[in-house]
Design a protein around this motif. Sequence first.
Motif, PDB file in Angstrom:
ATOM      1  N   HIS A 312       0.832  -1.207   0.000  1.00  0.00           N
ATOM      2  CA  HIS A 312       0.000   0.000   0.000  1.00  0.00           C
ATOM      3  C   HIS A 312       0.865   1.255   0.000  1.00  0.00           C
ATOM      4  O   HIS A 312       1.974   1.268   0.529  1.00  0.00           O
ATOM      5  N   ARG A 313       0.324   2.295  -0.570  1.00  0.00           N
ATOM      6  CA  ARG A 313       0.999   3.586  -0.550  1.00  0.00           C
ATOM      7  C   ARG A 313       0.873   4.220   0.830  1.00  0.00           C
ATOM      8  O   ARG A 313      -0.066   3.932   1.584  1.00  0.00           O
ATOM      9  N   ILE A 314       1.840   5.092   1.127  1.00  0.00           N
ATOM     10  CA  ILE A 314       1.810   5.761   2.423  1.00  0.00           C
ATOM     11  C   ILE A 314       0.643   6.746   2.466  1.00  0.00           C
ATOM     12  O   ILE A 314       0.208   7.279   1.432  1.00  0.00           O
ATOM     13  N   ASP A 315       0.122   6.974   3.664  1.00  0.00           N
ATOM     14  CA  ASP A 315      -0.986   7.917   3.906  1.00  0.00           C
ATOM     15  C   ASP A 315      -2.255   7.515   3.168  1.00  0.00           C
ATOM     16  O   ASP A 315      -3.130   8.357   2.916  1.00  0.00           O
ATOM     17  N   GLY A 316      -2.369   6.249   2.793  1.00  0.00           N
ATOM     18  CA  GLY A 316      -3.589   5.781   2.154  1.00  0.00           C
ATOM     19  C   GLY A 316      -3.845   6.346   0.768  1.00  0.00           C
ATOM     20  O   GLY A 316      -4.996   6.384   0.311  1.00  0.00           O
ATOM     21  N   ARG A 317      -2.815   6.775   0.082  1.00  0.00           N
ATOM     22  CA  ARG A 317      -2.997   7.328  -1.262  1.00  0.00           C
ATOM     23  C   ARG A 317      -3.474   6.234  -2.215  1.00  0.00           C
ATOM     24  O   ARG A 317      -2.986   5.108  -2.174  1.00  0.00           O
ATOM     25  N   PRO A 318      -4.433   6.540  -3.097  1.00  0.00           N
ATOM     26  CA  PRO A 318      -4.987   5.492  -3.977  1.00  0.00           C
ATOM     27  C   PRO A 318      -4.006   5.116  -5.080  1.00  0.00           C
ATOM     28  O   PRO A 318      -3.150   5.906  -5.482  1.00  0.00           O
ATOM     29  N   MET A 319      -4.144   3.890  -5.562  1.00  0.00           N
ATOM     30  CA  MET A 319      -3.357   3.419  -6.695  1.00  0.00           C
ATOM     31  C   MET A 319      -4.033   3.837  -7.998  1.00  0.00           C
ATOM     32  O   MET A 319      -5.248   4.024  -8.052  1.00  0.00           O
TER      33      MET A 319
END
Length: 452
Positions: A312-319
Amino acid sequence: MALVRVAVPIPLAHEDTLVYEFPEETPEVGLRVLVPVGPRRVWGTVLGVEPKAPGFRVRKIAGIPEPRLVVTPELLELCRWVSDYYAANLSDVLQAAVPSPGGLTRRAPRAAPEDADAWLQVAPPRREELNEEQRSALTSLEEAIGSREFRAVLLFGVTGSGKTAVYLHAAAEALRSGGQTLILVPEIALSPQTLDSFRRAGFGRVALYHSTLRPNERADVWRAAAAGEVDLVVGTRSAVFLPFRNLRFVVVDEEQDNAYKQDDAPRYHARDVALVRAQRLGAVAVLASATPSLETFARVKAGSCGLLRLPHRIDGRPMPTVRITDLRHRRAVVAAVVAGPGSIASRPVLSGSTSPQSRYLGPALVEAMAKTLERREQAILFLNRRGHSTATTAARSGHSGPRARDAARPICGSGASASRGSRGRSRVSFPWPGSRVWTSMPRGSADRPRRF
């Protein structure tokens, strides 16, 4: 005086070493010396003492650089392995591994001074700011470094997952244990900003090393690494040959990149050399990538390489949204139609219509480009080919040639450069079940702008 055998980077009939007279009684193995070869002088490396005098006149070495450059025994054995594994002359490997005074004339931007404006305006995250996935991966790497045993680990994380922060803190653990760190990057342009991230994290004794630095700069980093005066080096593939005194941690960033392959002699792969060197030294090697190579995945499957995931990306950033389109099964395309000044409308065009169609643009791509332009935004289309290269594929199955490996594939050229086939659409027949009709598909970038 003594007789020494010196590796010289010139083609010889039977061997790549020559015998010279050395002015000292105990020559140092691995010492870089200037030796005469015919009418010229070249830089060579002392490999050892010659026990008996040959039956011809022996020439004297021409000079010794001051301060001296010495290839350490560990590095000399590594160069011997590279020479044997990649079928290269040892003299060529040593020439590529060791900086030679006056050997380079190109210059490249050096790392900015510590008080200059940095590439990164935001300091790397502190340990307590890492997310759970990053902390888990970091703990595994710290345990591996503390074991003082060889470990190879694939750090498999999506783009933006914080892989750099993980191995940055792992390098700090190697530093606390008295070790040195090597960070390999695929391109010279990436090295200054990577070095700056470590500087902002508190690393003081750091250095850059790549092929376009001035000779004296490369020699300074070489000596500093050998003397233990530098804790961390960021460099391209040539940095894998630096004579570290206590190398404990190696990172190969973007390990799948083809830039780690040396194109000219000696041809080697810096990623694989880094793994071998880490194994010989009992260090930890991290292969970091968002798209690992098949070779690395095979190592993981075979159990010779560990796996740490950052899904997963940091800080919940979307893919980003990724769509794959099978052009063999499309039945309609979308043609972009200019409806007026500054406006673009799109409408479906069924097969058989007289409106413009494309054999390689699917309706989803055309529609997406049209909507992007309507919003006055920009789009980038990436192609994996250049020129006028044209591949011939089966209309139904998508096969690109006959079954026989040695059979030539049908190629359609362009203009005077065409060597086989004809321009434009071609229909050829091969004995392939269900694939009687073949069509030429222009895939080169030179042909795309006109069609768009």
